[in-house]
Enzyme design. Structure first.
Site, mmCIF file in Angstrom:
data_model
loop_
_atom_site.group_PDB
_atom_site.id
_atom_site.type_symbol
_atom_site.label_atom_id
_atom_site.label_comp_id
_atom_site.label_asym_id
_atom_site.label_seq_id
_atom_site.Cartn_x
_atom_site.Cartn_y
_atom_site.Cartn_z
ATOM 1 N N ASP A 111 8.568 -19.060 0.500
ATOM 2 C CA ASP A 111 7.542 -18.193 -0.066
ATOM 3 C C ASP A 111 7.499 -18.191 -1.585
ATOM 4 O OD1 ASP A 111 6.696 -17.243 2.473
ATOM 5 O OD2 ASP A 111 8.498 -16.002 2.558
ATOM 6 N N HIS A 112 8.463 -18.816 -2.213
ATOM 7 C CA HIS A 112 8.564 -18.705 -3.677
ATOM 8 C C HIS A 112 8.714 -20.079 -4.307
ATOM 9 C CE1 HIS A 112 10.065 -17.101 -7.564
ATOM 10 N NE2 HIS A 112 9.465 -16.000 -7.190
ATOM 11 N N PHE A 113 7.810 -20.839 -4.464
ATOM 12 C CA PHE A 113 6.405 -20.703 -4.085
ATOM 13 C C PHE A 113 6.049 -21.891 -3.211
ATOM 14 C CE2 PHE A 113 6.751 -18.511 -8.176
ATOM 15 C CZ PHE A 113 6.186 -17.289 -7.869
ATOM 16 N N ILE A 140 10.619 -22.518 -6.651
ATOM 17 C CA ILE A 140 11.333 -22.006 -7.822
ATOM 18 C C ILE A 140 12.259 -20.888 -7.340
ATOM 19 C CG2 ILE A 140 11.110 -20.783 -10.025
ATOM 20 C CD1 ILE A 140 8.354 -22.133 -10.330
#
Length: 149
Positions: free
Chosen positions: A33-35, A40
């Protein structure tokens, strides 16, 4: 879910300073989810790694200096700055120093490095909470043996 952001402790001077490494793998759950398509490492997890090492160092210092067993609880972040991003394949080095300690808590100064470059810096304030749980103590001791080998 319990997560550790330390893979190995490389320097350990009780009551003074410590260093540890974290190898950042693409398989880490947070990268989903990041990203998406631009992985990252979240800054909060970099800070958590510094906090985990700081807490262990303060707890060991409290045991050595005052003969007390307590859990270091993070209460304040001071002057926290993020300078660069961390990506899968990077290796973080956490460096922490004890700047103050008493029976009730302690302070540390910490930074995270990647390839010799500073990616994050922070000051941390911890309070000590007494722990009377032999199973928790045994689990922490077992982890320390793994991290310090």
């Amino acid at each position: 879910m319990r997560f550790f952001l330390i893979d190995k402790i490389t320097e350990w001077r009780v009551g003074e300073a410590a260093q540890a490494v974290k190898n950042v793998a693409l398989s880490e759950d947070f990268f989903d989810d990041h990203f998406p398509r631009r992985p990252i490492m979240p800054g909060v997890l970099i800070i958590e790694g510094i906090a985990q090492l700081s807490g262990l160092l303060l707890e060991a210092g409290l045991r050595r200096k005052h003969g007390q067993s307590a859990k270091a609880i993070l209460t304040v972040l001071e002057r926290t700055k993020f300078r660069e991003v961390v990506r899968p394949g990077d290796t973080l080095t956490y460096c922490v120093e004890v700047t103050a300690m008493s029976r009730s808590g302690g302070k540390t100064s910490g930074r995270a490095l990647c390839g010799g470059r500073t990616v994050a810096t922070t000051g941390m304030v911890f309070a000590f909470k007494e722990v009377d749980d032999p199973m928790l103590e045994a689990a922490r001791d077992a982890l320390m043996k793994v991290w310090l080998r």
